[in-house]
Design a protein around this motif. Structure first.
Motif, PDB file in Angstrom:
ATOM      1  N   HIS A 172      -6.883  16.793   4.858  1.00  0.00           N
ATOM      2  CA  HIS A 172      -7.264  15.458   5.316  1.00  0.00           C
ATOM      3  C   HIS A 172      -7.502  15.470   6.829  1.00  0.00           C
ATOM      4  O   HIS A 172      -6.729  16.086   7.582  1.00  0.00           O
ATOM      5  N   SER A 173      -8.539  14.794   7.270  1.00  0.00           N
ATOM      6  CA  SER A 173      -8.893  14.783   8.685  1.00  0.00           C
ATOM      7  C   SER A 173      -8.027  13.798   9.458  1.00  0.00           C
ATOM      8  O   SER A 173      -7.410  12.900   8.891  1.00  0.00           O
ATOM      9  N   ILE A 174      -8.010  13.975  10.780  1.00  0.00           N
ATOM     10  CA  ILE A 174      -7.285  13.039  11.642  1.00  0.00           C
ATOM     11  C   ILE A 174      -7.845  11.630  11.470  1.00  0.00           C
ATOM     12  O   ILE A 174      -7.095  10.636  11.466  1.00  0.00           O
ATOM     13  N   LYS A 175      -9.160  11.516  11.315  1.00  0.00           N
ATOM     14  CA  LYS A 175      -9.768  10.189  11.131  1.00  0.00           C
ATOM     15  C   LYS A 175      -9.255   9.516   9.852  1.00  0.00           C
ATOM     16  O   LYS A 175      -8.927   8.324   9.843  1.00  0.00           O
ATOM     17  N   THR A 176      -9.158  10.300   8.772  1.00  0.00           N
ATOM     18  CA  THR A 176      -8.642   9.735   7.516  1.00  0.00           C
ATOM     19  C   THR A 176      -7.192   9.297   7.681  1.00  0.00           C
ATOM     20  O   THR A 176      -6.803   8.215   7.217  1.00  0.00           O
ATOM     21  N   ILE A 177      -6.394  10.127   8.371  1.00  0.00           N
ATOM     22  CA  ILE A 177      -4.986   9.793   8.589  1.00  0.00           C
ATOM     23  C   ILE A 177      -4.871   8.514   9.427  1.00  0.00           C
ATOM     24  O   ILE A 177      -4.017   7.658   9.162  1.00  0.00           O
ATOM     25  N   LYS A 178      -5.762   8.378  10.389  1.00  0.00           N
ATOM     26  CA  LYS A 178      -5.780   7.156  11.196  1.00  0.00           C
ATOM     27  C   LYS A 178      -6.197   5.956  10.337  1.00  0.00           C
ATOM     28  O   LYS A 178      -5.611   4.869  10.432  1.00  0.00           O
ATOM     29  N   ASP A 179      -7.195   6.157   9.472  1.00  0.00           N
ATOM     30  CA  ASP A 179      -7.729   5.056   8.658  1.00  0.00           C
ATOM     31  C   ASP A 179      -6.730   4.547   7.617  1.00  0.00           C
ATOM     32  O   ASP A 179      -6.831   3.397   7.176  1.00  0.00           O
ATOM     33  N   ILE A 180      -5.752   5.377   7.208  1.00  0.00           N
ATOM     34  CA  ILE A 180      -4.768   4.894   6.234  1.00  0.00           C
ATOM     35  C   ILE A 180      -3.583   4.202   6.934  1.00  0.00           C
ATOM     36  O   ILE A 180      -2.669   3.714   6.265  1.00  0.00           O
ATOM     37  N   GLY A 181      -3.597   4.172   8.266  1.00  0.00           N
ATOM     38  CA  GLY A 181      -2.675   3.324   8.998  1.00  0.00           C
ATOM     39  C   GLY A 181      -1.340   3.922   9.365  1.00  0.00           C
ATOM     40  O   GLY A 181      -0.400   3.172   9.655  1.00  0.00           O
ATOM     41  N   ILE A 182      -1.207   5.261   9.403  1.00  0.00           N
ATOM     42  CA  ILE A 182       0.109   5.837   9.725  1.00  0.00           C
ATOM     43  C   ILE A 182       0.108   6.655  11.014  1.00  0.00           C
ATOM     44  O   ILE A 182       1.151   7.163  11.421  1.00  0.00           O
ATOM     45  N   LEU A 183      -1.038   6.779  11.675  1.00  0.00           N
ATOM     46  CA  LEU A 183      -1.142   7.691  12.820  1.00  0.00           C
ATOM     47  C   LEU A 183      -0.607   7.047  14.092  1.00  0.00           C
ATOM     48  O   LEU A 183      -1.046   5.971  14.505  1.00  0.00           O
ATOM     49  N   GLY A 184       0.372   7.729  14.719  1.00  0.00           N
ATOM     50  CA  GLY A 184       0.899   7.307  16.006  1.00  0.00           C
ATOM     51  C   GLY A 184       0.816   8.444  16.993  1.00  0.00           C
ATOM     52  O   GLY A 184       0.442   9.569  16.642  1.00  0.00           O
ATOM     53  N   GLY A 185       1.178   8.168  18.240  1.00  0.00           N
ATOM     54  CA  GLY A 185       1.156   9.206  19.256  1.00  0.00           C
ATOM     55  C   GLY A 185      -0.234   9.473  19.787  1.00  0.00           C
ATOM     56  O   GLY A 185      -1.101   8.596  19.801  1.00  0.00           O
ATOM     57  N   SER A 186      -0.459  10.723  20.210  1.00  0.00           N
ATOM     58  CA  SER A 186      -1.751  11.138  20.767  1.00  0.00           C
ATOM     59  C   SER A 186      -2.332  12.248  19.908  1.00  0.00           C
ATOM     60  O   SER A 186      -1.696  12.736  18.971  1.00  0.00           O
ATOM     61  N   LEU A 187      -3.555  12.629  20.223  1.00  0.00           N
ATOM     62  CA  LEU A 187      -4.182  13.721  19.468  1.00  0.00           C
ATOM     63  C   LEU A 187      -3.411  15.019  19.637  1.00  0.00           C
ATOM     64  O   LEU A 187      -3.398  15.867  18.740  1.00  0.00           O
ATOM     65  N   ASP A 188      -2.777  15.196  20.815  1.00  0.00           N
ATOM     66  CA  ASP A 188      -1.989  16.412  21.054  1.00  0.00           C
ATOM     67  C   ASP A 188      -0.661  16.366  20.305  1.00  0.00           C
ATOM     68  O   ASP A 188      -0.183  17.396  19.811  1.00  0.00           O
ATOM     69  N   LYS A 189      -0.066  15.167  20.223  1.00  0.00           N
ATOM     70  CA  LYS A 189       1.242  15.027  19.569  1.00  0.00           C
ATOM     71  C   LYS A 189       1.228  13.841  18.600  1.00  0.00           C
ATOM     72  O   LYS A 189       1.882  12.815  18.843  1.00  0.00           O
ATOM     73  N   PRO A 190       0.497  13.984  17.504  1.00  0.00           N
ATOM     74  CA  PRO A 190       0.442  12.881  16.530  1.00  0.00           C
ATOM     75  C   PRO A 190       1.717  12.837  15.697  1.00  0.00           C
ATOM     76  O   PRO A 190       2.381  13.867  15.484  1.00  0.00           O
ATOM     77  N   PHE A 191       2.076  11.633  15.249  1.00  0.00           N
ATOM     78  CA  PHE A 191       3.241  11.515  14.371  1.00  0.00           C
ATOM     79  C   PHE A 191       3.036  10.323  13.429  1.00  0.00           C
ATOM     80  O   PHE A 191       2.136   9.492  13.616  1.00  0.00           O
ATOM     81  N   ASP A 192       3.893  10.270  12.409  1.00  0.00           N
ATOM     82  CA  ASP A 192       3.858   9.195  11.414  1.00  0.00           C
ATOM     83  C   ASP A 192       4.628   7.997  11.962  1.00  0.00           C
ATOM     84  O   ASP A 192       5.821   8.107  12.285  1.00  0.00           O
ATOM     85  N   VAL A 193       3.963   6.857  12.077  1.00  0.00           N
ATOM     86  CA  VAL A 193       4.616   5.666  12.647  1.00  0.00           C
ATOM     87  C   VAL A 193       5.756   5.166  11.759  1.00  0.00           C
ATOM     88  O   VAL A 193       6.585   4.364  12.204  1.00  0.00           O
ATOM     89  N   ASN A 194       5.813   5.619  10.510  1.00  0.00           N
ATOM     90  CA  ASN A 194       6.880   5.201   9.590  1.00  0.00           C
ATOM     91  C   ASN A 194       8.118   6.088   9.663  1.00  0.00           C
ATOM     92  O   ASN A 194       9.041   5.900   8.866  1.00  0.00           O
ATOM     93  N   GLN A 195       8.163   7.026  10.567  1.00  0.00           N
ATOM     94  CA  GLN A 195       9.219   8.047  10.586  1.00  0.00           C
ATOM     95  C   GLN A 195      10.615   7.417  10.533  1.00  0.00           C
ATOM     96  O   GLN A 195      10.909   6.444  11.212  1.00  0.00           O
ATOM     97  N   GLY A 196      11.443   8.023   9.658  1.00  0.00           N
ATOM     98  CA  GLY A 196      12.830   7.586   9.540  1.00  0.00           C
ATOM     99  C   GLY A 196      13.033   6.371   8.652  1.00  0.00           C
ATOM    100  O   GLY A 196      14.123   5.786   8.665  1.00  0.00           O
TER     101      GLY A 196
END
Length: 609
Positions: A172-196
């Motif tokens: 899955h591409s970064i764009k797809t991950i962003k489009d499903i609404g869970i992408l946080g952080g930066s392109l260098d250090k992306p993370f799941d905004v739902n963590q924990g």
């Protein structure tokens, strides 16, 4: 499409379908209703269960059950057929194929795949060592292993970067991950905004994962208790009912569906064996929700929280359900502020079941609500409230029920008991007067649709009526007539000779289906539908009549011959421009016409002798 719609029409009852959208009442062999397609005050919509068609004698709308849904919902004939198929749990490849190949679904397919992979990953994380504390929390909330598996409950790892790495490794591409609404952080250090968070997947009506709701579970965490997916191309919370895809067939079988505030309440009812349950995603009841509930053909049971906000929302929802004509009842909380999950924990299964079975109608709920809150601030609001309940009180059969209603109204509105009794009596008198007036002004609808038609048209119509009801007439047409001059009659004859089955019990409903499934331009399709209505209204055919067919054929041949003569005469007259010569020719042609008519009359007289 035509064949699928024909099979669907054979499976459904038009009264059942229409009554899901508007109230209908039996009148003789038919049913009547206030027409929803114009400002109707006296029921002018007639529904025929024998013919499986409806007709409004004021605005002229009519057709089969699919036509009704198409007009009511303002959707295409195909979409209406598919919606009815969903309502009655009717499956056909013609409907299913369209459902899954829409351009929007193709465009969003990468998002659906990513969301499903993400749900699988969350499920896996819950089963790791990191998930032990989360499982303990869920067990304390009575959410056991079977329920966790059923609802695909998972855990977003505290290391949110690992989630992103997993999805990238799945292609899955970064764009797809962003489009499903869970992408946080930066392109260098992306993370799941739902963590924990413990993750609860949210599905659409087809069962596809479209979003998530994440809940904190560790004590002392200073952040929002719940975090839902943002709006995405596939997640729109105003069109989602949580758990809907699991209960579609269940609700149709048991005949009811509970509507709750949140998914934790869904789990509570599941724990006591009640599976026909959906939950709102923190929104008011929307048109999309109404459409989903309508397709269940089940009584809606509102069960929102017992606090002021929940009860106020319930009152607002009753108005939406009334407008949509959906049957519903309301769980009477009797001032209990707890939600179902809290009741289960405090009183166990029996206590929750007892609470859920305490159902009241809208009028009782409304009276009780106003007794507690009394938001009526002026005379107009008090009068409007009384007027809204007059139909309910006037139709009560029990004197004890009437007494109870009136006593509550006195407390709510401060109107005197005798005043309210007088208003109820006046309402009943108005009802009786309106009914008498309706009977007095009712005009035979056959007179309203009477029209002048030519001798040729009448002859073709006679044969067409016989063809609609009797296969012998179809054979007569094929052998002797072969084609009608009237293009509408010819179109229907084409259906009767090529498409119609001999065992067709609802021929007019299927003629409507034939028209709406055709490639005719919209204007001509509308004109033909109106003509079908006229045909049906004036159809008095009782039995096969060979003499009528023979007479009609003779009339058709005579009219065709007259038409040919007329064309020839026009050609002869067009050959000269001299007015005197044209007048002489015209007189000569008239003389020939009279001679032919006299000879025909003489031959007919001789034949009768």
């Amino acid at each position: 499409m035509f064949d699928a719609a024909t099979r669907l029409l054979a499976r459904i009852d038009i009264v059942d379908i229409i009554s899901r959208f508007i109230p209908v009442n039996k009148k003789g062999n038919n049913y009547v209703a206030l027409c929803p397609f114009h400002d109707d005050t006296n029921p002018s919509l007639s529904i025929s269960p024998d013919k499986q068609i409806f007709k409004c004698f004021v605005c002229g709308k009519g057709g089969n059950a699919i036509n009704f849904v198409s007009e009511f919902e303002k959707i295409s004939y195909f979409e209406a057929a598919r919606r009815i198929a969903d309502m009655v749990n009717f499956t056909d490849p013609a409907f299913e194929k369209e459902k899954y190949v829409s351009p929007q679904d193709v465009k969003n397919e990468p998002l659906y795949k990513a969301l499903n992979d993400l749900a699988t990953y969350y499920e896996f994380c819950l089963l790791t060592k990191e998930g032990d504390e989360a499982i303990k929390y869920l067990e304390n909330r009575k959410i056991n292993q079977d329920m966790r598996k059923k609802y695909r409950i998972g855990l977003s790892s505290i290391s949110g970067s690992e989630t992103i790495t997993y999805l990238l490794n799945k292609g899955h591409s970064i764009k797809t991950i962003k489009d499903i609404g869970i992408l946080g952080g930066s392109l260098d250090k992306p993370f799941d905004v739902n963590q924990g968070r413990i993750m609860f997947p949210i599905h659409d009506q087809e069962g596809r994962v479209v979003g998530f709701s994440g809940r904190i579970y560790k004590q002392g965490e200073k952040t929002a208790k719940y975090m839902n997916s943002p709006e995405t191309p596939v997640f729109h919370k105003t069109s989602i009912l949580y758990n809907y895809h699991r209960i579609k067939s269940i609700a149709r079988n048991v005949g009811y569906v509970y509507v709750l505030e949140g998914f934790m309440d869904v789990f509570a009812l599941n724990e006591v064996g009640i599976e026909s349950v959906v939950a709102l995603m923190g929104t008011a009841l929307t048109k999309d929700h109404i459409n989903l509930l309508r397709m269940l053909n089940a009584e809606v049971r509102l069960c929102l929280d017992g606090d002021d906000a929940g009860q106020s929302a319930t009152l607002a929802m009753t108005k939406v359900l009334d407008k949509a004509n959906l049957a519903y009842t309301i769980v009477d909380n009797k001032d209990d502020k707890r939600d179902p999950d809290d009741i289960l924990k405090a009183e166990g299964k029996e206590g929750l079941v007892r609470f859920l079975n305490n159902l009241v109608d809208k009028s009782t709920f409304t009276l009780n609500y106003y007794l507690k809150h009394n938001p009526l601030s002026n005379l107009k609001e008090r009068k409007d409230f009384v007027n809204s309940l007059l139909p309910t009180i006037a139709n009560l059969k029990s004197l004890l029920d009437i007494d109870d209603y009136l006593n509550k109204l006195v407390k709510i509105t401060n109107f005197g008991r005798s005043t309210l009794e007088a208003e109820v009596a006046a309402y009943k008198n108005r009802q009786e007067r309106d009914q008498k007036y309706e009977r007095a002004i009712k005009v035979d609808d056959r007179l309203l649709t009477k029209r002048e038609i030519s001798k040729l048209q009448l002859a073709e119509q006679t044969i067409l009526y016989q063809m609609i009801h009797f296969p012998e007439a179809v054979k007569f047409y094929n052998a002797n007539v072969k084609t009608f001059i009237n293009d509408f009659y010819q179109y229907i004859a084409q259906y009767l000779t090529i498409v119609k089955k001999e065992d067709d019990e609802h021929v007019y409903a299927n003629i409507y289906n034939y028209l709406n499934s055709s490639l005719l331009e919209d204007e001509r399709k509308k004109y033909y539908q109106d003509e079908v209505m006229y045909l049906e209204e004036n159809d008095k055919t009782k039995s096969f009549n060979q003499n009528k067919l023979n007479d009609a054929l003779r009339a058709i041949n005579e009219e065709k011959e007259s038409y040919k003569v007329k064309i020839i005469e026009e050609e002869v007259l067009s050959q000269t421009s001299d007015p005197i010569e044209k007048a002489i020719l015209a007189e000569h042609l008239r003389k020939q016409r009279r001679e032919r008519l006299n000879k025909k009359a003489k031959d007919a007289k001789g034949g009768s002798n």
